[in-house]
Design a protein around this motif. Structure first.
Motif, PDB file in Angstrom:
ATOM      1  N   CYS A  99       0.864  -1.182   0.000  1.00 53.56           N
ATOM      2  CA  CYS A  99       0.000   0.000   0.000  1.00 53.56           C
ATOM      3  C   CYS A  99       0.900   1.232   0.000  1.00 53.56           C
ATOM      4  N   GLY A 100       0.860   2.003  -1.090  1.00 52.50           N
ATOM      5  CA  GLY A 100       1.793   3.112  -1.258  1.00 52.50           C
ATOM      6  C   GLY A 100       1.429   4.389  -0.554  1.00 52.50           C
ATOM      7  N   HIS A 101       0.294   4.430   0.139  1.00 50.13           N
ATOM      8  CA  HIS A 101      -0.120   5.657   0.853  1.00 50.13           C
ATOM      9  C   HIS A 101      -1.179   5.278   1.867  1.00 50.13           C
ATOM     10  N   ILE A 102      -1.150   5.914   3.020  1.00 48.79           N
ATOM     11  CA  ILE A 102      -2.097   5.578   4.087  1.00 48.79           C
ATOM     12  C   ILE A 102      -3.548   5.778   3.647  1.00 48.79           C
ATOM     13  N   ASN A 103      -3.801   6.719   2.721  1.00 51.76           N
ATOM     14  CA  ASN A 103      -5.180   6.957   2.255  1.00 51.76           C
ATOM     15  C   ASN A 103      -5.749   5.757   1.498  1.00 51.76           C
ATOM     16  N   LEU A 104      -4.879   4.918   0.963  1.00 51.09           N
ATOM     17  CA  LEU A 104      -5.326   3.743   0.199  1.00 51.09           C
ATOM     18  C   LEU A 104      -5.435   2.497   1.059  1.00 51.09           C
ATOM     19  N   LEU A 105      -5.189   2.650   2.361  1.00 51.50           N
ATOM     20  CA  LEU A 105      -5.105   1.481   3.233  1.00 51.50           C
ATOM     21  C   LEU A 105      -6.413   0.700   3.376  1.00 51.50           C
ATOM     22  N   PRO A 106      -7.589   1.341   3.469  1.00 53.24           N
ATOM     23  CA  PRO A 106      -8.811   0.533   3.581  1.00 53.24           C
ATOM     24  C   PRO A 106      -8.979  -0.469   2.428  1.00 53.24           C
ATOM     25  N   LEU A 107      -8.708  -0.030   1.204  1.00 52.23           N
ATOM     26  CA  LEU A 107      -8.809  -0.937   0.055  1.00 52.23           C
ATOM     27  C   LEU A 107      -7.716  -2.004   0.116  1.00 52.23           C
ATOM     28  N   ALA A 108      -6.489  -1.577   0.382  1.00 53.34           N
ATOM     29  CA  ALA A 108      -5.370  -2.532   0.424  1.00 53.34           C
ATOM     30  C   ALA A 108      -5.579  -3.567   1.528  1.00 53.34           C
ATOM     31  N   ALA A 110      -8.464  -4.609   2.750  1.00 53.91           N
ATOM     32  CA  ALA A 110      -9.534  -5.530   2.341  1.00 53.91           C
ATOM     33  C   ALA A 110      -8.981  -6.610   1.412  1.00 53.91           C
ATOM     34  N   VAL A 111      -8.129  -6.210   0.479  1.00 58.99           N
ATOM     35  CA  VAL A 111      -7.514  -7.172  -0.442  1.00 58.99           C
ATOM     36  C   VAL A 111      -6.577  -8.109   0.321  1.00 58.99           C
ATOM     37  N   HIS A 112      -5.821  -7.555   1.258  1.00 60.55           N
ATOM     38  CA  HIS A 112      -4.940  -8.354   2.120  1.00 60.55           C
ATOM     39  C   HIS A 112      -5.738  -9.418   2.880  1.00 60.55           C
ATOM     40  N   SER A 113      -6.894  -9.029   3.412  1.00 61.46           N
ATOM     41  CA  SER A 113      -7.728  -9.968   4.170  1.00 61.46           C
ATOM     42  C   SER A 113      -8.266 -11.079   3.276  1.00 61.46           C
ATOM     43  N   TYR A 114      -8.580 -10.726   2.043  1.00 62.27           N
ATOM     44  CA  TYR A 114      -9.143 -11.703   1.106  1.00 62.27           C
ATOM     45  C   TYR A 114      -8.076 -12.653   0.572  1.00 62.27           C
ATOM     46  N   THR A 115      -6.914 -12.106   0.206  1.00 57.73           N
ATOM     47  CA  THR A 115      -5.869 -12.925  -0.423  1.00 57.73           C
ATOM     48  C   THR A 115      -4.971 -13.618   0.592  1.00 57.73           C
ATOM     49  N   LYS A 116      -4.971 -13.134   1.848  1.00 51.33           N
ATOM     50  CA  LYS A 116      -4.097 -13.640   2.918  1.00 51.33           C
ATOM     51  C   LYS A 116      -2.617 -13.333   2.667  1.00 51.33           C
ATOM     52  N   ALA A 117      -2.332 -12.474   1.681  1.00 51.51           N
ATOM     53  CA  ALA A 117      -0.944 -12.076   1.433  1.00 51.51           C
ATOM     54  C   ALA A 117      -0.537 -11.011   2.451  1.00 51.51           C
ATOM     55  N   PRO A 118       0.716 -11.023   2.921  1.00 55.26           N
ATOM     56  CA  PRO A 118       1.152 -10.015   3.894  1.00 55.26           C
ATOM     57  C   PRO A 118       1.101  -8.605   3.301  1.00 55.26           C
ATOM     58  N   LEU A 119       0.942  -7.621   4.181  1.00 57.80           N
ATOM     59  CA  LEU A 119       0.701  -6.235   3.759  1.00 57.80           C
ATOM     60  C   LEU A 119       1.800  -5.302   4.250  1.00 57.80           C
ATOM     61  N   LEU A 120       2.414  -4.599   3.306  1.00 59.53           N
ATOM     62  CA  LEU A 120       3.430  -3.584   3.597  1.00 59.53           C
ATOM     63  C   LEU A 120       2.848  -2.201   3.317  1.00 59.53           C
ATOM     64  N   LEU A 121       2.991  -1.285   4.250  1.00 53.75           N
ATOM     65  CA  LEU A 121       2.551   0.099   4.065  1.00 53.75           C
ATOM     66  C   LEU A 121       3.774   0.980   3.846  1.00 53.75           C
ATOM     67  N   VAL A 122       3.706   1.864   2.840  1.00 52.90           N
ATOM     68  CA  VAL A 122       4.777   2.827   2.592  1.00 52.90           C
ATOM     69  C   VAL A 122       4.311   4.205   3.055  1.00 52.90           C
ATOM     70  N   ILE A 123       5.143   4.893   3.852  1.00 48.95           N
ATOM     71  CA  ILE A 123       4.796   6.234   4.336  1.00 48.95           C
ATOM     72  C   ILE A 123       5.866   7.224   3.883  1.00 48.95           C
ATOM     73  N   HIS A 124       5.433   8.450   3.614  1.00 48.23           N
ATOM     74  CA  HIS A 124       6.318   9.416   2.958  1.00 48.23           C
ATOM     75  C   HIS A 124       6.633  10.650   3.789  1.00 48.23           C
ATOM     76  N   GLY A 125       5.654  11.178   4.499  1.00 42.65           N
ATOM     77  CA  GLY A 125       5.922  12.431   5.191  1.00 42.65           C
ATOM     78  C   GLY A 125       4.746  12.901   5.994  1.00 42.65           C
ATOM     79  N   ILE A 126       4.344  14.136   5.756  1.00 44.24           N
ATOM     80  CA  ILE A 126       3.329  14.785   6.581  1.00 44.24           C
ATOM     81  C   ILE A 126       2.023  14.001   6.603  1.00 44.24           C
ATOM     82  N   ASP A 127       1.772  13.209   5.544  1.00 46.57           N
ATOM     83  CA  ASP A 127       0.569  12.375   5.477  1.00 46.57           C
ATOM     84  C   ASP A 127       0.518  11.345   6.600  1.00 46.57           C
ATOM     85  N   ALA A 128       1.694  11.011   7.149  1.00 43.52           N
ATOM     86  CA  ALA A 128       1.762   9.946   8.170  1.00 43.52           C
ATOM     87  C   ALA A 128       2.220  10.454   9.530  1.00 43.52           C
TER      88      ALA A 128
END
Length: 377
Positions: A99-108, A110-128
């Motif tokens: 997941c390349g941005h915290i704003n996209l995390l709800p979608l990412a 949900a996909v993580h929960s469905y696929t069971k693949a591990p989830l990495l979040l990328v954070i950049h700056g003031i957004d996080a």
């Protein structure tokens, strides 16, 4: 009885990536995402990288091998979600979700929960640095499997409010393609266009974001009247686009700086190096920068730089080793910093290689090795 399992790096992996923008995008986060997608594709055990950008504003650059870049959902929130679901339905077997941005995390998530693949979040700056406007994204941030941050500063700010449950943490600073940025003479066409002959040029390049105002434009403008008494030939170039331009132009008029300030608007990637070469000093006394790729690009063009000691740009300057650092909340510190940076010779710092794309690729592949060894037993 202890069971020992070994991570098999030879197994071919599929990686799904959600990004705000990358190929066909603009700005520092877009640049990071393009670089990151390239190194995901060059990772030895990658079979395929599937990436979905949320925004698309420019024509696509050349895409790396192994990248499936799905743009049908760009620029429309609902269509973006539908496109993601269609990609999952087509082949739900993924080994990693990024997941390349915290704003996209709800979608990412949900996909993580469905696929069971591990989830990495990328954070950049003031957004996080503080809770996002989305309570759901804030809640889910605690349950990601790993976090990649562009700076230690940003990671610490993120951990302070999120308090993740069990994530692995990684630092991956931005990269600069040193072959694209090099010392050179001031371009004649831009000297003519902005009337810069026999001028001493200060430059800040960044997004003119009205809601954030953290790049340092205001701080430099407020320092200009004091500096002009000592440097009457000084000109400040504000390069970039954004909703804050009208306010900044009004401030220039109020400070009676219309003859000393130039606004360029959007600067394309293929001309950025030329704009850096115009400058005698590059300035970014920011208060909300997660890292500051523009600082690396300016240094690669041999332009002396001044940045903040209060945010992630301090790390881009290797804690002051590569340039002048100032306190942007202290006007005297900013003024003295600009005077000091104007005395520095034009040279590419030897240590800049620390941020080369080759080192970015090595760091990224090492992160993937560590993450997969933990989560793919």
């Amino acid at each position: 009885k202890m069971i020992v399992t070994r991570f098999n790096n030879k197994v071919q992996k599929r990686i799904l990536v959600f990004v705000t923008d990358a190929f066909g995008g603009r700005g520092g986060i877009s640049k990071f995402n393009r670089d990151f997608l390239n190194v995901l594709c060059s990772y030895p055990s990658t079979k395929e990288v599937v990436a979905l950008p949320r925004k698309l504003v420019d024509p696509l650059e050349e895409l790396p091998n192994k990248l499936t870049y799905i743009i049908e959902g760009a620029n429309n929130k609902i269509r973006f979600g539908i496109t993601a679901l269609q990609a999952i339905q087509k082949n739900p077997k993924f080994d990693l979700i990024i997941c390349g941005h915290i704003n996209l995390l709800p979608l990412a998530y949900a996909v993580h929960s469905y696929t069971k693949a591990p989830l990495l979040l990328v954070i950049h700056g003031i957004d996080a640095w503080k809770p996002s406007p989305s309570p759901l994204a804030n809640y889910l941030s605690r349950y990601v499997d790993g976090v990649i941050s562009v700076s230690d500063f940003t990671l610490k700010r993120f951990i302070n409010w999120v308090k993740p449950k069990y994530a692995q943490f990684f630092i991956l600073p931005n990269a600069v393609q040193l072959e694209n940025y090099a010392p050179g003479t001031k371009p004649k066409d831009l000297l003519e266009k902005y009337s810069l002959h026999n001028k001493k040029v200060l430059l800040t390049l960044g997004r003119l974001a009205g809601e954030e105002r953290y790049k340092g434009f205001d701080e430099v403008l407020e320092a200009m009247p004091s500096l002009l008494s000592e440097y009457p030939d000084l000109v400040y170039i504000i390069a970039g686009e954004g909703g804050d331009r009208d306010r900044l132009e009004a401030k220039v008029t109020k400070l009676k700086l219309n003859d000393q300030v130039r606004f360029t608007g959007f600067v394309s990637e293929d001309r950025k190096a030329d704009y850096y070469r115009l400058a005698d000093a590059f300035l970014m006394p920011s208060q909300g920068e997660g890292f500051g790729i523009v600082l690396l690009e300016a240094m690669a063009c041999a332009i002396p730089v001044m940045a903040s000691k209060l945010d992630g740009s301090y790390e881009a300057l290797m804690q002051g080793k590569l340039g002048i650092t100032v306190d942007p909340t202290d006007s005297n510190s900013v003024i003295q910093g600009i005077k000091e940076v104007l005395t520095l010779p034009k040279a590419v710092p030897a240590e800049l290689d620390h941020f080369s794309f080759e080192n970015f690729e090595k760091r990224s592949h090492s992160i993937l090795d560590q993450f997969f060894s933990e989560h793919l037993q």
